[in-house]
Design an enzyme around this catalytic site. Structure first.
Site, PDB file in Angstrom:
ATOM      1  N   ASP A   3       0.853  -1.187   0.000  1.00 38.54           N
ATOM      2  CA  ASP A   3       0.000   0.000   0.000  1.00 38.54           C
ATOM      3  C   ASP A   3       0.888   1.235   0.000  1.00 38.54           C
ATOM      4  O   ASP A   3       2.112   1.119   0.109  1.00 38.54           O
ATOM      5  CB  ASP A   3      -0.935   0.014   1.224  1.00 38.54           C
ATOM      6  CG  ASP A   3      -0.186  -0.219   2.515  1.00 38.54           C
ATOM      7  OD1 ASP A   3       0.976   0.223   2.641  1.00 38.54           O
ATOM      8  OD2 ASP A   3      -0.758  -0.829   3.434  1.00 38.54           O
ATOM      9  N   ASP A  61       1.612   4.993   1.729  1.00 40.76           N
ATOM     10  CA  ASP A  61       1.339   5.903   2.837  1.00 40.76           C
ATOM     11  C   ASP A  61       1.878   7.277   2.474  1.00 40.76           C
ATOM     12  O   ASP A  61       2.973   7.403   1.928  1.00 40.76           O
ATOM     13  CB  ASP A  61       2.026   5.409   4.111  1.00 40.76           C
ATOM     14  CG  ASP A  61       1.579   4.005   4.479  1.00 40.76           C
ATOM     15  OD1 ASP A  61       0.382   3.825   4.748  1.00 40.76           O
ATOM     16  OD2 ASP A  61       2.423   3.082   4.451  1.00 40.76           O
ATOM     17  N   ASP A  64       9.768   3.799  12.893  1.00 43.70           N
ATOM     18  CA  ASP A  64      10.352   2.653  13.584  1.00 43.70           C
ATOM     19  C   ASP A  64      11.750   2.261  13.079  1.00 43.70           C
ATOM     20  O   ASP A  64      12.726   2.320  13.830  1.00 43.70           O
ATOM     21  CB  ASP A  64       9.382   1.452  13.601  1.00 43.70           C
ATOM     22  CG  ASP A  64       8.773   1.122  12.239  1.00 43.70           C
ATOM     23  OD1 ASP A  64       9.173   1.732  11.230  1.00 43.70           O
ATOM     24  OD2 ASP A  64       7.900   0.231  12.195  1.00 43.70           O
TER      25      ASP A  64
HETATM   26  P1  ATP Z   1       3.726  -2.624   4.877  1.00 45.05           P
HETATM   27  O1  ATP Z   1       2.620  -1.628   4.581  1.00 45.05           O
HETATM   28  O2  ATP Z   1       4.441  -3.112   3.691  1.00 45.05           O
HETATM   29  O3  ATP Z   1       3.314  -3.677   5.810  1.00 45.05           O
HETATM   30  P2  ATP Z   1       4.914  -0.337   6.139  1.00 45.05           P
HETATM   31  O4  ATP Z   1       6.335  -0.059   6.512  1.00 45.05           O
HETATM   32  O5  ATP Z   1       4.307   0.583   5.129  1.00 45.05           O
HETATM   33  O6  ATP Z   1       4.864  -1.819   5.689  1.00 45.05           O
HETATM   34  P3  ATP Z   1       2.733   0.429   7.819  1.00 45.05           P
HETATM   35  O7  ATP Z   1       2.173  -0.296   8.986  1.00 45.05           O
HETATM   36  O8  ATP Z   1       1.916   0.631   6.612  1.00 45.05           O
HETATM   37  O9  ATP Z   1       4.089  -0.307   7.467  1.00 45.05           O
HETATM   38  O10 ATP Z   1       3.238   1.835   8.380  1.00 45.05           O
HETATM   39  C1  ATP Z   1       3.668   2.888   7.536  1.00 45.05           C
HETATM   40  C2  ATP Z   1       4.879   3.572   8.149  1.00 45.05           C
HETATM   41  O11 ATP Z   1       4.514   4.164   9.399  1.00 45.05           O
HETATM   42  C3  ATP Z   1       6.048   2.657   8.478  1.00 45.05           C
HETATM   43  O12 ATP Z   1       6.868   2.452   7.365  1.00 45.05           O
HETATM   44  C4  ATP Z   1       6.753   3.435   9.556  1.00 45.05           C
HETATM   45  O13 ATP Z   1       7.515   4.488   9.019  1.00 45.05           O
HETATM   46  C5  ATP Z   1       5.593   4.050  10.323  1.00 45.05           C
HETATM   47  N1  ATP Z   1       5.158   3.195  11.437  1.00 45.05           N
HETATM   48  C6  ATP Z   1       4.171   2.257  11.423  1.00 45.05           C
HETATM   49  N2  ATP Z   1       4.030   1.681  12.620  1.00 45.05           N
HETATM   50  C7  ATP Z   1       4.939   2.252  13.429  1.00 45.05           C
HETATM   51  C8  ATP Z   1       5.284   2.091  14.808  1.00 45.05           C
HETATM   52  N3  ATP Z   1       4.652   1.201  15.569  1.00 45.05           N
HETATM   53  N4  ATP Z   1       6.267   2.881  15.300  1.00 45.05           N
HETATM   54  C9  ATP Z   1       6.879   3.795  14.530  1.00 45.05           C
HETATM   55  N5  ATP Z   1       6.621   3.974  13.239  1.00 45.05           N
HETATM   56  C10 ATP Z   1       5.660   3.228  12.680  1.00 45.05           C
HETATM   57 MG    MG Z   2       2.295   0.608   4.440  1.00 47.21          MG
END
Ligand code: ATP
Ligand code: MG
Length: 441
Positions: A62, A64, A143
């Site tokens: 996805d 963001d 994170d």
């Molecule tokens: P994917 O969507 O592929 O599972 P993602 O890295 O995009 O991985 P998301 O859960 O969509 O993960 O979160 C988007 C972004 O928000 C992350 O890449 C990170 O930068 C931030 N993020 C998400 N959860 C946390 C957290 N618990 N603590 C700190 N930052 C976070």
């Molecule tokens: Mg994501």
């Protein structure tokens, strides 16, 4: 260097010719959101998994978006937008089936912005994280370094405040800032570490790892509903086999599924681990070929061994097999709900998958015909065949039902006639304790 201590980090900027993200790789809806924000004079970046995966040449799950617009300002720009989340307030902009998550820059815990930063609770856990900040602050409160890369819609550059490009090139997953503090703020980050390491084949950096071993127990303090969401992401991301191995390695699995871990640890090479491994490989195959998976099946698999253990207890008393299974299922689920919640509809399906296992014995008369039309037949049948594959004495049953489903109506009738009575006979024999049945192991 502790990045959280640095006041105004200077980012490394990769200009458009120095990276290979092109707008063609970004979904239409994500581009629309970025441009609408930019045209309204806000800053707008793609961030997180979308940028990370594109730089790695992978297809993002996805997209963001992050901006300096406040959630209410974002809402006023889009008709198809709603604000969600209390702990972490953000905007969801919907385009058909695709949702673009739009967050506002957040301040990091010890930033110098004059804003309060997140509200911390017991063990230094972040309870609310709605203090808005600048992009520099936002970069430091993400994170992992590789999740903190920003694709700027203004000039198509990639902005890096945390030396993320180095880690990305070397395949390293590193938490930003002091690992102990960051995992205490949000223990779910430990699960995220495992998820990304497994999915991307990255190694977790040494200090990040050491902090995980030290703080693993904090996962127990995370609300059960949030853990349910994380478990789904962990096992339904297409790398469940590797994820499971890493979760066990870090001691995280036993915090999520204590009864399962106890059962698996008793018999490291035996049926239980083979069954779970087969099922997870199967889940990965299904996901990677675009097929549907349900959390009910996953939980039915993971809790099967505890159910069988518990069944023995009831079978030793005066309970029949059906009642023993029912009671065991109820106990195991009640216990699991203390760790991860399970939505009611999946809870019901999971029990059905278990209870239907005894119906595969009945192969005569009209019963097979009725059974195959049961809404959970397919899930129960898949479960049966997994048990057979993992070594339970059910190969004949699995084969019979496979052939039965593949056969024409005419052959199916012959099959159920010729097997006549055998189901019932076997059932009687089994229920006196001989042979392998559900509660045997
Ligand atoms: P994917 O969507 O592929 O599972 P993602 O890295 O995009 O991985 P998301 O859960 O969509 O993960 O979160 C988007 C972004 O928000 C992350 O890449 C990170 O930068 C931030 N993020 C998400 N959860 C946390 C957290 N618990 N603590 C700190 N930052 C976070
Ligand atoms: Mg994501």
């Amino acid at each position: 260097m502790n990045l959280l201590d640095s006041k105004n980090p200077t980012p490394a900027v990769l200009k458009r010719p120095d990276h290979h993200i092109s707008r063609g790789d970004i979904s239409e809806p994500a581009l629309k959101v970025l441009y609408r924000l930019k045209d309204a004079d806000f800053q707008a970046y793609l961030v997180g998994g979308g940028v990370r995966d594109l730089l790695l040449g992978r297809e993002p799950k996805d997209f963001d978006v992050v901006t300096d617009a406040r959630p209410e300002q974002v809402r006023s720009l889009f008709r198809n937008c709603r604000l969600i989340g209390r702990r972490f307030r953000l905007a969801h902009v919907r385009f058909g089936r695709e949702i673009i998550e739009v967050a506002t820059f957040r301040a990091s815990p010890n930033s110098d912005s004059g804003s309060a930063g997140p509200t911390l609770g017991e063990h230094g856990r972040i309870i609310r994280d709605n203090a808005f900040g600048t992009i520099e602050q936002d970069a430091l409160r993400r994170d992992f370094t590789i999740n903190s890369l920003y694709y700027d819609i203004n000039d198509f550059s990639v902005v890096d405040y945390v030396d993320a490009m180095d880690d990305l090139r070397r395949g390293v997953l590193r938490i930003i800032g002091d690992p102990l503090t960051r995992f205490r703020e949000d223990p779910v980050r430990m699960l995220r570490a495992v998820r990304f390491a497994a999915k991307l084949g990255f190694r977790i950096e040494a200090d990040t790892q050491a902090a995980m071993f030290e703080l693993v127990d904090l996962v127990k303090s995370v609300p059960a509903a949030r853990l349910y969401d994380e478990v789904s992401k962990l096992f339904h991301g297409g790398s469940a086999v590797e994820t499971f191995a890493l979760l066990r390695h870090y001691g995280l699995f036993s915090r999520l599924f204590p009864a399962t871990e106890t059962a698996l640890a008793k018999e490291e090479q035996g049926f239980p681990i083979t069954f779970v491994s087969h099922a997870l490989r199967n889940t990965d195959d299904r996901i990677n070929s675009g097929k549907h998976v349900t959390p009910a099946f996953l939980y039915a698999v993971l809790l099967w061994e505890p159910v069988r253990h518990r069944m023995k207890y009831y079978l030793r008393g005066d309970k029949g097999e059906t009642e023993a299974l029912q009671n065991a299922g109820r106990d195991v689920i009640a216990d699991q709900l203390r760790h991860t919640s399970i939505p009611k509809r999946f809870n019901v399906t999971m029990r059905e998958i278990w209870f239907l296992q005894s119906r595969f014995r009945f192969k005569s008369g009209k019963r097979p015909q009725r059974f195959v039309t049961h809404p959970r037949f397919r899930a129960a049948y898949d479960f049966l065949c997994l048990r057979a594959e993992a070594g339970e004495d059910l190969q004949d049953d699995c084969r019979w039902w496979t052939e039965y489903q593949a056969s024409t109506v005419k052959t199916a009738t012959v099959m159920s006639k010729t097997t006549g009575g055998s189901g019932a006979r076997r059932y009687r024999r089994r229920s006196t304790g001989a042979g392998t049945n559900i509660g045997d192991r």
